[in-house]
Design a protein around this motif. Structure first.
Motif, PDB file in Angstrom:
ATOM      1  N   ILE A 111       0.843  -1.210   0.000  1.00  0.00           N
ATOM      2  CA  ILE A 111       0.000   0.000   0.000  1.00  0.00           C
ATOM      3  C   ILE A 111       0.876   1.256   0.000  1.00  0.00           C
ATOM      4  O   ILE A 111       0.630   2.201  -0.763  1.00  0.00           O
ATOM      5  CB  ILE A 111      -0.954   0.005   1.224  1.00  0.00           C
ATOM      6  CG1 ILE A 111      -1.882  -1.226   1.183  1.00  0.00           C
ATOM      7  CG2 ILE A 111      -1.768   1.287   1.272  1.00  0.00           C
ATOM      8  CD1 ILE A 111      -2.725  -1.345  -0.062  1.00  0.00           C
ATOM      9  N   GLU A 112       1.926   1.244   0.823  1.00  0.00           N
ATOM     10  CA  GLU A 112       2.845   2.404   0.863  1.00  0.00           C
ATOM     11  C   GLU A 112       3.487   2.621  -0.500  1.00  0.00           C
ATOM     12  O   GLU A 112       3.613   3.752  -0.972  1.00  0.00           O
ATOM     13  CB  GLU A 112       3.938   2.178   1.921  1.00  0.00           C
ATOM     14  CG  GLU A 112       3.443   2.313   3.355  1.00  0.00           C
ATOM     15  CD  GLU A 112       4.505   1.859   4.358  1.00  0.00           C
ATOM     16  OE1 GLU A 112       5.698   1.781   3.972  1.00  0.00           O
ATOM     17  OE2 GLU A 112       4.136   1.569   5.522  1.00  0.00           O
ATOM     18  N   THR A 113       3.891   1.536  -1.143  1.00  0.00           N
ATOM     19  CA  THR A 113       4.543   1.632  -2.454  1.00  0.00           C
ATOM     20  C   THR A 113       3.571   2.153  -3.501  1.00  0.00           C
ATOM     21  O   THR A 113       3.922   2.981  -4.347  1.00  0.00           O
ATOM     22  CB  THR A 113       5.084   0.249  -2.877  1.00  0.00           C
ATOM     23  OG1 THR A 113       5.944  -0.235  -1.846  1.00  0.00           O
ATOM     24  CG2 THR A 113       5.863   0.331  -4.180  1.00  0.00           C
ATOM     25  N   ILE A 114       2.337   1.676  -3.457  1.00  0.00           N
ATOM     26  CA  ILE A 114       1.323   2.104  -4.429  1.00  0.00           C
ATOM     27  C   ILE A 114       1.096   3.613  -4.338  1.00  0.00           C
ATOM     28  O   ILE A 114       0.994   4.301  -5.361  1.00  0.00           O
ATOM     29  CB  ILE A 114      -0.004   1.338  -4.198  1.00  0.00           C
ATOM     30  CG1 ILE A 114       0.147  -0.118  -4.672  1.00  0.00           C
ATOM     31  CG2 ILE A 114      -1.171   2.013  -4.917  1.00  0.00           C
ATOM     32  CD1 ILE A 114      -0.999  -1.020  -4.278  1.00  0.00           C
ATOM     33  N   TYR A 115       1.046   4.128  -3.130  1.00  0.00           N
ATOM     34  CA  TYR A 115       0.731   5.560  -2.959  1.00  0.00           C
ATOM     35  C   TYR A 115       1.961   6.457  -2.988  1.00  0.00           C
ATOM     36  O   TYR A 115       1.840   7.675  -2.913  1.00  0.00           O
ATOM     37  CB  TYR A 115      -0.089   5.767  -1.674  1.00  0.00           C
ATOM     38  CG  TYR A 115      -1.512   5.316  -1.864  1.00  0.00           C
ATOM     39  CD1 TYR A 115      -2.453   6.151  -2.473  1.00  0.00           C
ATOM     40  CD2 TYR A 115      -1.911   4.036  -1.498  1.00  0.00           C
ATOM     41  CE1 TYR A 115      -3.744   5.730  -2.677  1.00  0.00           C
ATOM     42  CE2 TYR A 115      -3.219   3.604  -1.703  1.00  0.00           C
ATOM     43  CZ  TYR A 115      -4.126   4.458  -2.294  1.00  0.00           C
ATOM     44  OH  TYR A 115      -5.423   4.041  -2.524  1.00  0.00           O
ATOM     45  N   ASN A 116       3.138   5.870  -3.112  1.00  0.00           N
ATOM     46  CA  ASN A 116       4.351   6.663  -3.291  1.00  0.00           C
ATOM     47  C   ASN A 116       4.413   7.094  -4.760  1.00  0.00           C
ATOM     48  O   ASN A 116       4.472   6.261  -5.667  1.00  0.00           O
ATOM     49  CB  ASN A 116       5.573   5.814  -2.925  1.00  0.00           C
ATOM     50  CG  ASN A 116       6.868   6.599  -3.011  1.00  0.00           C
ATOM     51  OD1 ASN A 116       6.956   7.611  -3.708  1.00  0.00           O
ATOM     52  ND2 ASN A 116       7.888   6.126  -2.308  1.00  0.00           N
ATOM     53  N   LYS A 117       4.405   8.404  -4.999  1.00  0.00           N
ATOM     54  CA  LYS A 117       4.310   8.913  -6.376  1.00  0.00           C
ATOM     55  C   LYS A 117       5.627   8.846  -7.147  1.00  0.00           C
ATOM     56  O   LYS A 117       5.670   9.145  -8.340  1.00  0.00           O
ATOM     57  CB  LYS A 117       3.796  10.360  -6.357  1.00  0.00           C
ATOM     58  CG  LYS A 117       2.357  10.456  -5.869  1.00  0.00           C
ATOM     59  CD  LYS A 117       1.867  11.897  -5.838  1.00  0.00           C
ATOM     60  CE  LYS A 117       0.432  11.966  -5.347  1.00  0.00           C
ATOM     61  NZ  LYS A 117      -0.068  13.354  -5.259  1.00  0.00           N
ATOM     62  N   GLN A 118       6.697   8.447  -6.481  1.00  0.00           N
ATOM     63  CA  GLN A 118       7.997   8.380  -7.150  1.00  0.00           C
ATOM     64  C   GLN A 118       7.965   7.366  -8.297  1.00  0.00           C
ATOM     65  O   GLN A 118       7.436   6.258  -8.133  1.00  0.00           O
ATOM     66  CB  GLN A 118       9.074   7.965  -6.139  1.00  0.00           C
ATOM     67  CG  GLN A 118      10.476   7.909  -6.746  1.00  0.00           C
ATOM     68  CD  GLN A 118      11.511   7.424  -5.737  1.00  0.00           C
ATOM     69  OE1 GLN A 118      11.176   7.052  -4.624  1.00  0.00           O
ATOM     70  NE2 GLN A 118      12.766   7.422  -6.138  1.00  0.00           N
TER      71      GLN A 118
END
Length: 451
Positions: free
Chosen positions: A313-320
């Motif tokens: 979830i953190e990776t999905i919402y990280n815009k990088q």
């Protein structure tokens, strides 16, 4: 002797071939049907014989379409032995647990969000049922006789394709039956070439790419271009991938490109607990593939390996901008769906398809230009670029399949073409007839032959 085709006939999933001889019943593979709904519904049907009357399962390899129905078989009364190679046992355990977990989660989600047509959605099998398969596994060594019975002997030989994959030569009633399983490529970057049969009275040959020749393209260059173009535009690259072999192959190629400084220094993520565990199996089974222990260590250091869903979830919402490899390979389930829910609507996203996409799967629909895709009961417009790298397939193409037959010292009485959709199988049938003069047949689902 009776041979009954109860899976992977006219389709590339649900591999199951039943052999009956002198009261002994042997099942070659026990796979799950995937793809279009009429096929998936077959997973809920019992076998044409009682599971309790099957004595042995011989497993060619650990992919879901070859081992994914084992929990149902055991649940319906199978108490026999399941023979396979050491890596296949490890891979099959991973894949069955993952499959069960996904089915439990999807049933729970369907019930919670009320998008199932059933009053109460049920998983095909759960984790506890999957675990009941494990005590029945028996590990075999390649190129050694396995005596199933006084009159029945099996030999497992390397098939390439994925780690642990084997073809099986079965001697029964003084006849040799050669089951190809899934055949790898003669020039695969990771796997050794498949071992070709020397003698067979009957051949059961896969035909997944029976009508195709893999393009002679530079897959590394394609990956390099697609990744650079996407990252330059601030986008994310999503690579739906089978967790076993394909994920490791893509990791290996990306590692080479980073070593050569040809792709940018952004996060490279493998988001698949099974893919991470499969990478460990590569470490433990060095004789099965071409990577050295040093290569494995270096590749592992380059990737962020995600197991916990909170990290997903953190990776999905990280815009990088980033490059994500996630299962499943045909986009039928798994964590790749969570990424696509967020990224499929963004024009700067690139989805790279790197493996075979069966009829009716989301992956096939995306490749065929679908304007929208249904994920967990909701439709999402497809704005992302959908690209394909054909040269990464772990399946042999038409040339490889024809070449697999090239060392036979005798003319088989019949070649059965299985594990292929009808058109590829029929085109391969014609080619085999032209090149070798072998009698070739494409069996129908449920068809039985006496030999």
């Amino acid at each position: 002797m009776k041979i009954k085709f109860i899976g992977a006939a006219g389709t590339v999933t649900g591999s199951k071939t039943l052999i009956e001889s002198n009261g002994i019943r042997i099942l070659i593979d026990c796979g799950l049907f995937q793809g279009i709904k009429p096929l998936r519904e077959l997973n809920w049907e019992p076998l044409p014989v009682l599971a309790s009357t099957i004595d042995f399962v011989l497993l060619t390899h650990g992919h879901l379409d070859h081992c994914g129905w084992l929990p149902r078989l055991v649940d319906q009364g199978f108490k026999g032995k399941i023979y396979c190679s050491e890596p296949t046992k490890a891979i099959a355990k991973l894949i069955l647990l993952d499959s069960a977990k996904i089915q439990e989660e999807e049933a729970e989600k369907a019930n919670k969000e009320k998008y199932s047509k059933h009053e109460v959605a049920q998983p095909l099998y759960n984790v506890e049922q999957a675990k009941k398969v494990f005590p029945l596994f028996r590990v075999v060594k390649t190129n050694e006789d396995v005596h199933l019975d006084a009159q029945i002997t099996a030999i497992f030989v390397n098939a390439g394709h994925i780690i642990g994959a084997c073809s099986i030569e079965l001697t029964i009633e003084n006849k040799t039956l050669a089951f190809s399983g899934d055949i790898g490529r003669d020039n695969d970057a990771l796997m050794y070439p498949p071992t070709k049969p020397k003698k067979a009275d009957y051949v059961f040959l896969e035909s997944t790419y029976g009508n195709r020749i893999h393009p002679n393209t530079d897959v590394k260059l394609e990956l390099e271009m697609y990744i650079n173009n996407t990252i330059k535009n601030g986008g994310t690259v999503i690579i739906p991938s089978f967790a076993v072999e394909r994920a490791q192959m893509v990791m290996y190629l990306l590692w080479q490109l980073r070593e050569e400084d040809k792709i940018p220094n952004v996060p490279y993520i493998i988001d698949s607990p099974m893919g991470v565990s499969a990478f460990d199996i590569f470490f433990e089974n060095l004789k099965w593939h071409k990577l050295s222990i040093e290569d494995c260590v270096a590749i592992g250091k380059m990737f962020t390996m995600i197991s916990d869903y909170r990290e997903t979830i953190e990776t999905i919402y990280n815009k990088q901008p980033k490059v994500v490899i996630a299962a499943s390979g045909m986009v039928t389930g798994g964590r790749v769906l969570s990424y696509l829910e967020r990224y499929i609507e963004l024009a700067e996203t690139t989805v790279i398809i790197v493996g075979y996409q069966a009829e009716g799967t989301r992956g096939r629909k995306l490749l065929e230009g679908a304007k929208e895709v249904k994920i967990y009961g909701k439709y999402y417009p497809v704005m992302a670029k959908i690209l394909e790298i054909e040269g990464l397939s772990a399946h042999g193409d038409q040339k490889d399949l024809l070449n697999w037959l090239s060392e036979l010292e005798n003319k088989p009485e019949k070649v059965f073409l299985v594990h292929g959709e009808n058109q590829p199988a029929d085109e391969l049938r014609i080619k085999i007839g032209e090149q070798y003069g072998f009698d070739c047949s494409v069996p129908l689902m449920g068809q039985e032959f006496e030999i």
